[in-house]
Design a protein around this motif. Structure first.
Motif, PDB file in Angstrom:
ATOM      1  N   THR A  72      47.375  36.945  34.588  1.00 55.95           N
ATOM      2  CA  THR A  72      47.840  36.178  33.430  1.00 55.95           C
ATOM      3  C   THR A  72      47.076  36.547  32.160  1.00 55.95           C
ATOM      4  OG1 THR A  72      46.329  34.374  33.972  1.00 55.95           O
ATOM      5  CG2 THR A  72      48.575  34.224  34.839  1.00 55.95           C
ATOM      6  N   GLN A  73      45.919  37.219  32.301  1.00 52.52           N
ATOM      7  CA  GLN A  73      45.126  37.573  31.125  1.00 52.52           C
ATOM      8  C   GLN A  73      45.367  39.001  30.656  1.00 52.52           C
ATOM      9  OE1 GLN A  73      41.034  36.639  31.939  1.00 52.52           O
ATOM     10  NE2 GLN A  73      41.390  34.445  31.913  1.00 52.52           N
ATOM     11  N   CYS A  74      45.219  39.975  31.562  1.00 53.50           N
ATOM     12  CA  CYS A  74      45.335  41.378  31.133  1.00 53.50           C
ATOM     13  C   CYS A  74      46.695  41.989  31.450  1.00 53.50           C
ATOM     14  CB  CYS A  74      44.225  42.225  31.760  1.00 53.50           C
ATOM     15  SG  CYS A  74      44.369  42.461  33.547  1.00 53.50           S
ATOM     16  N   GLY A  75      47.511  41.320  32.269  1.00 54.10           N
ATOM     17  CA  GLY A  75      48.841  41.827  32.595  1.00 54.10           C
ATOM     18  C   GLY A  75      48.856  42.866  33.704  1.00 54.10           C
TER      19      GLY A  75
ATOM     20  N   GLN B 211      42.045  36.061  41.959  1.00 52.08           N
ATOM     21  CA  GLN B 211      41.251  36.719  40.929  1.00 52.08           C
ATOM     22  C   GLN B 211      41.692  38.168  40.754  1.00 52.08           C
ATOM     23  OE1 GLN B 211      36.997  36.911  41.650  1.00 52.08           O
ATOM     24  NE2 GLN B 211      36.657  35.789  39.746  1.00 52.08           N
ATOM     25  N   CYS B 212      41.910  38.580  39.508  1.00 54.78           N
ATOM     26  CA  CYS B 212      42.337  39.935  39.183  1.00 54.78           C
ATOM     27  C   CYS B 212      41.205  40.928  39.489  1.00 54.78           C
ATOM     28  CB  CYS B 212      42.710  40.012  37.701  1.00 54.78           C
ATOM     29  SG  CYS B 212      43.183  41.668  37.145  1.00 54.78           S
ATOM     30  N   PRO B 213      41.514  42.036  40.177  1.00 54.46           N
ATOM     31  CA  PRO B 213      40.476  43.022  40.468  1.00 54.46           C
ATOM     32  C   PRO B 213      40.046  43.813  39.223  1.00 54.46           C
ATOM     33  CG  PRO B 213      42.588  43.755  41.324  1.00 54.46           C
ATOM     34  CD  PRO B 213      42.782  42.368  40.815  1.00 54.46           C
ATOM     35  N   GLU B 214      40.853  43.811  38.170  1.00 51.90           N
ATOM     36  CA  GLU B 214      40.534  44.560  36.949  1.00 51.90           C
ATOM     37  C   GLU B 214      39.641  43.767  35.999  1.00 51.90           C
ATOM     38  OE1 GLU B 214      41.659  47.773  36.063  1.00 51.90           O
ATOM     39  OE2 GLU B 214      42.266  47.873  38.167  1.00 51.90           O
ATOM     40  N   CYS B 215      40.038  42.519  35.691  1.00 51.00           N
ATOM     41  CA  CYS B 215      39.303  41.759  34.666  1.00 51.00           C
ATOM     42  C   CYS B 215      38.711  40.446  35.179  1.00 51.00           C
ATOM     43  CB  CYS B 215      40.209  41.478  33.469  1.00 51.00           C
ATOM     44  SG  CYS B 215      41.499  40.264  33.803  1.00 51.00           S
TER      45      CYS B 215
END
Length: 89
Positions: free
Chosen positions: A9-12, A28-32
């Protein structure tokens, strides 16, 4: 095992994850490190077996409603009224 699509939802960032039905959803997103949301798409459904095709439907000779070959009452009445005999002189 099913494959689930996730989007941050934050970095897409979008990715797919193969998980068991009993596994908890990823959060939790693995990128950000932002919050993840499951993405739902269209699912291909195939109906197999008898009764799902037009050729499997009831025949027009069975009772209960007008079948494919049954004439409508309005068409036969309109033909009789549409050609009146001339009365002559």
């Amino acid at each position: 095992m099913p494959t689930y699509a996730y989007a941050c939802t934050q970095c897409g960032h979008r990715f797919d994850a193969v998980q068991s039905f009993s596994d908890a959803a990823l959060t939790q997103c693995p990128e950000c490190g932002g919050a993840l949301r499951k993405q739902y798409g269209s699912v291909g459904v195939t109906f197999n077996g008898s009764g799902f095709y037009r050729t499997d439907s009831r025949s027009s000779t069975s009772g209960g409603g007008a079948g494919v070959g049954a004439p409508t009452s309005t068409s036969s009445k309109s033909e009789a009224k549409s050609s009146p005999a001339s009365s002559g002189s």
